[in-house]
Enzyme design. Structure first.
Site, PDB file in Angstrom:
ATOM      1  N   SER A   1      32.885  34.596 -24.213  1.00 38.46           N
ATOM      2  CA  SER A   1      33.213  35.163 -22.933  1.00 38.46           C
ATOM      3  C   SER A   1      34.437  34.547 -22.263  1.00 38.46           C
ATOM      4  CB  SER A   1      32.015  35.009 -21.993  1.00 38.46           C
ATOM      5  OG  SER A   1      31.746  33.638 -21.742  1.00 38.46           O
TER       6      SER A   1
ATOM      7  N   LYS B   1      38.484  29.268 -16.017  1.00 40.52           N
ATOM      8  CA  LYS B   1      37.610  30.439 -16.168  1.00 40.52           C
ATOM      9  C   LYS B   1      36.968  30.738 -14.821  1.00 40.52           C
ATOM     10  CE  LYS B   1      33.784  32.014 -19.198  1.00 40.52           C
ATOM     11  NZ  LYS B   1      32.826  31.586 -20.225  1.00 40.52           N
TER      12      LYS B   1
ATOM     13  N   SER C   1      30.896  30.772 -26.329  1.00 38.54           N
ATOM     14  CA  SER C   1      31.890  31.386 -25.447  1.00 38.54           C
ATOM     15  C   SER C   1      33.213  30.643 -25.328  1.00 38.54           C
ATOM     16  CB  SER C   1      31.305  31.585 -24.038  1.00 38.54           C
ATOM     17  OG  SER C   1      30.456  32.706 -24.028  1.00 38.54           O
TER      18      SER C   1
END
Lengths: 487, 474
Positions: A154, A79, A178
């Site tokens: 996210s 990420k 997330s």
């Protein structure tokens, strides 16, 4: 036989060890899959092919020298908010344009020490603020199961590339759900470790008291494997906890028989998607058949969790994001006449709408005259929420809940209504406030063919327990074998 | 109308730790810009602070030396404001749970002893240094993250002299405790001043102003003298004092408005979630108590006792820890410690004053001074020669015995050589000889001086005296 890119981490590791495949071949296959699919999925912000291949060759060379490593030669997607030395780390934000990490996050360094390769920066909501990955400044990631739908957020890019076999596994971060929400929406496993279990050093902070790094994987064994490599005390993170790291893989085999699993009644209420609720209920029934005892528990503070979460997370974020000012790195407007103008224009142009909204919310709740009513009050409620979990988890080993009220929804469906968007976190955010651990494991599909996740919540440092539950469930169901596009 | 003055100080002290407050970067002064930096003190994404335990210890030691209550549980907070010298745009500091509460510092002003109470002592991180070069602004982050201890006093001082005396007393304690070198020219000690005046007889304090960021004690004195007079003049003219922050212009010796209360910051303090509270056990605090160094007054007593010094000498020498250290090292094994004291209190301090140097900046070592004194005592050199050698040692350092040879200052005690010089002095000055024989004592001294001159200062005065008396037939 599956293609190399379709393997799990532990499968790939076994093949590499046997010499069936080289790390270079594995990465080449992966890069080909990315080239073929990512124009549709849009899960990656950057993939440096030359760097990926050189990392793979270095791993192959190490293997030839007879060196070991639990993840030697295995590529992992990251990420975009985790620092990997030499790679960009933009947090999907314009304000970090041009920034390259001068250092490795501790989690990255530990995986690197085990021989892992870091291939590709996964898309995300800007600074991890969002539940759909639609808040990325650069691109919108599509759900591999239905390109018209969101992948969740996210860590949406990370979940999507794992689900689409564009990566074997990925690292995400979970502040209010997330990792678990996109895992649920994309049909993969997502684990949020206990606060303090994995060092946050090198994880760009959204909300420091809630953030944890967590793996997104194709099965539970991989989640255990990645957690094993990352977990443990780190002197660079004062909030990391010096408790010994158990053998997670060994815990998997113990099964679910004799376990007591709690259903928090506040998590099974009106307003939930009926189909999702049925799927979760079937999963619970399945656990019962595996020998678990199901009991009712209560988490009475649940209705206050989302509000509490947004006050604390935004307060911390408003300070955490103050460092992005254009002075030392990243984006800076040209020709500002003084420092204040430079700050204002740099931040106005560098941050997206949702990030600005949360900075303003956070600034407000910390302001003189409002601090007691919002921030202090939220901290008190947080203590009550933590007490709820402690009490509930004294009477049972783990909790079973839905991850989200719905399966993946259509792109753009909630972008106009931030409050509706925030309610996606209703079943996940409490766990971050309580600081315990939880995972999402695939537990079925809707009639539209969308995956649904089951959330298993454990006590602080109860990762062994939730991995055990997840593994027993997963190994007696077939959901993980289904691939996007199978229909 | 008569006015009463009230003054409170906030003193920022850089602690003498090897590394920074929240990272492992070094704290050396004078390194090339931005060479002592890392992701933590530059505020890079993902970097986290880790508390420097030595900084905690030094702050607690300070608290123990001034009689503070040590907080068994303190915490760090974030103070939010934007400025280019702040890497994170928040400063990690201690808001409502500082390490030390209360305490007091004794001061002496115009011969009167008083105490100034302390409100609190807390720990925070220093900011970077901004430099403005023509139309450019540059930032050196070497200083960013240096441990900074803030000492806040109660409004207990009533004149610029008292504020000055407080700073001297505080510096003495901090230097004695090895808390901070307190080098003002390196910015180790910086000070904000709050002051107000009120008409005699009025119970409530007047409106205060704050003067920010002064880095010399003289500056604090001058700024206060100016600011208090400004307030008195304003009140006498029927004006109202505005609560505001002012800066001191040391060249023009005036204070001027920086910002008024209207644009005061809302710092939005909140507990830093990256750090755990600092919990200090009784055992830990007791252990540190046991490590407390000798304080100035204890040193004074000991110097008097151990070296049989007069009280005045002991007080002068112990005022500065490093002067006392120098004395003790030079006096070790000396036949007469008082002689060592005399050299330090006269020659050394005289030169230090005229050259504006501190004792750690002078080149003479305690061993060299001890050696010099031995040369005098063994009559290898006379007093005049010793003074000349001292001046050279002070400026350049070196070995006194070698200097005696190099400079040809060895004392001449040989009677044969000196007799000839005495003869010559008598022959050259018949009038003085006559005067002396006529009962004028001063003429003897004159003749002595003439012999010394002829010997180029190297003659042993005692030998000369004997020879002169003999030849004059006394």
């Amino acid at each position: 036989m599956p293609a190399w890119n379709e393997l799990t981490v532990h499968e790939a590791k076994a093949r590499l060890d046997r010499g069936d495949v080289s790390s270079r071949e594995l990465v080449e296959t992966l890069l080909a899959a990315i080239r073929a699919r990512d124009s549709q999925i849009q899960g990656y912000l950057e993939v440096d092919e030359a760097d990926a291949l050189s990392q793979a060759e270095a791993a192959d060379a190490r293997r030839k020298e007879g060196r070991q490593g639990k993840l030697l030669g295995v590529p992992i997607a990251v990420k975009d908010l985790l620092n990997v030395q030499g790679q960009p780390c933009r947090c999907a934000s314009r304000i970090l344009e041009g920034y390259r990490s001068p250092y490795d996050a501790t989690a990255i360094a530990r995986l690197r020490a085990e021989g892992a390769l870091f291939v590709g920066r996964a898309n995300m909501d800007e600074f991890a603020m969002g539940s759909t990955t639609e808040n990325s400044a650069f691109k919108i990631t599509h759900n591999p199961w239905d390109l018209a739908r969101v992948p969740g957020g996210s860590s949406g890019g990370a979940a999507a590339v794992v689900a689409a076999d564009e990566s074997l596994a990925a690292l995400g971060s979970d502040t209010g759900g997330s990792v678990r929400l996109p895992a649920s929406f994309c049909g993969c496993v997502g684990l949020k470790p206990t606060y303090g279990r994995v060092s946050r050093y090198g994880l760009t902070a959204f909300a420091s008291s809630l953030d944890q790094i967590g793996p997104l994987t194709k099965d539970i064994r991989d989640a255990a494997l990645l957690l094993q490599a990352m977990a443990g005390h780190d002197e660079m993170d004062s909030t990391s906890i010096p408790s010994p790291v158990p053998d997670y893989a060994a815990a998997l085999r113990k099964g679910m028989a004799g376990m007591k699993l709690g259903l928090p009644k506040e998590y099974f209420v009106a307003g939930m998607d009926r189909e999702v609720e049925q799927i979760v209920q079937q999963a619970i029934h399945h656990c019962e058949q595996l020998g678990a005892t199901i009991v009712d528990v209560s988490l009475p503070m649940t209705p206050y969790a989302v509000a509490t979460y947004y006050i604390i997370a935004c307060a911390e974020a408003s300070a955490n994001l103050a460092r992005f000012d254009g002075v030392r790195y990243g984006f800076r407007v040209k020709d500002a006449k003084d420092p204040i103008a430079m700050y204002m224009r740099t931040r106005a142009a560098g941050f997206g709408t949702e990030v600005k909204r949360r900075i303003i919310l956070g600034t407000y709740v910390l302001s003189s005259g409002y601090y007691d009513a919002y921030y202090i009050r939220a901290q008190k409620v947080r203590a009550l929420i933590r007490a709820d979990f402690e009490q509930a988890l004294q009477t049972c080993d783990a909790l079973l809940t839905p991850v989200a009220p719905t399966a993946a929804f259509l792109l753009g469906a909630k972008t106009a209504d931030p409050l509706q968007m925030y309610l996606n976190d209703i079943f996940t955010a409490s766990v971050n406030l309580a600081g315990t651990c939880a995972l999402s494991v695939p537990c079925g599909f809707t009639s539209d063919g969308l995956p649904v996740g089951l959330q298993v919540v454990g006590p602080a440092f109860g990762e062994e327990t939730i991995l055990r539950v997840g593994y027993a469930y997963e190994q007696t169901t077939d959901w993980r074998r289904r691939k996007p596009g199978d229909r | 109308m008569n006015y009463l003055t009230t003054i409170g100080l906030e003193v920022h002290v850089q602690l003498q730790t090897r590394t920074k407050m929240f990272c492992a970067c070094r704290t050396d002064f004078g390194a090339a810009p931005n060479t002592q930096v890392c992701p933590v003190c530059l505020g890079y994404p993902g970097a986290l602070p880790v508390i420097n335990q030595e900084a905690i210890r030094l702050t607690v030691m300070t608290g123990l030396m001034v009689g503070s209550r040590i907080n068994p549980r303190s915490k760090f907070d974030r103070k939010n404001y934007f400025y280019p010298d702040m890497p994170k745009n928040y400063q990690i500091t201690q808001f409502d749970q500082p390490l030390c509460l209360g305490g007091a510092v004794g001061i002496e002003c115009r011969g009167q002893a008083r105490t100034v109470r302390l409100t609190r002592i807390h720990l925070e991180e220093d900011v970077a240094k901004n430099m403005h070069v023509r139309d450019q602004s540059r930032v050196d982050f070497n200083r960013a993250g240096h441990p900074l201890m803030e000492i806040v006093t109660e409004p207990d001082m009533h004149s610029p002299e008292e504020a000055f005396a407080f700073l001297l007393a505080l510096k003495q304690i901090l230097v004695y405790g090895l808390i901070s070198p307190c080098n003002l020219e390196e910015g180790n000690l910086r000070c904000d001043v709050n002051c107000s005046v009120r008409p005699e007889g009025q119970a409530t304090l007047g409106t205060k102003t704050e003067i920010k960021n002064m880095n010399t004690f003289k500056g604090v004195y001058q700024a206060l003298a100016y600011e208090l007079q400004r307030q008195v003049t304003a009140l006498n003219a029927g004006e109202v004092i505005v609560q505001e922050t002012r800066r001191f212009d040391s060249e023009r010796c005036v204070t001027e408005t920086m910002r008024t209360k209207e644009d005061a910051h809302d710092y939005r303090y909140f507990p830093d979630p990256d750090l755990m509270p600092v919990v200090l056990s009784d055992e830990q605090i007791k252990a540190w108590e046991g490590m407390l160094p000798e304080l100035p007054h204890q040193r004074c007593d000991r110097l008097e006792r151990e070296y049989a010094l007069p009280p005045y000498d002991a007080k002068v020498l112990s005022a500065d820890k490093y002067v006392a250290d120098f004395f003790e090292e030079a006096a070790r094994g000396a036949a007469n410690p008082k002689t060592v004291s005399n050299w330090i209190m006269t020659e050394m301090m005289h030169l230090m004053t005229t050259k504006e140097l501190e004792i750690r900046q002078v080149k003479i070592t305690p061993q060299a001074l001890a050696g010099l004194i031995k040369l005098v005592e063994s009559q290898a050199i006379n007093g005049a020669g010793a003074k000349a050698i001292f001046a050279i040692l002070f400026e350049q350092g070196g070995d006194p015995a070698q200097l005696v040879g190099q400079l040809g200052l060895a004392q001449v005690s040989d009677t044969g050589t000196l007799e000839a010089l005495v003869r010559q002095a008598i022959d050259d000055n018949p009038k003085s000889v006559a005067d002396y024989k006529g009962g004028k004592e001063a003429s003897f001294k004159f003749l002595m001086g003439q012999v010394m001159r002829l010997s180029k200062g190297k003659a042993n005065p005692q030998v000369v005296q004997g020879l002169l008396k003999k030849q004059l037939g006394v």
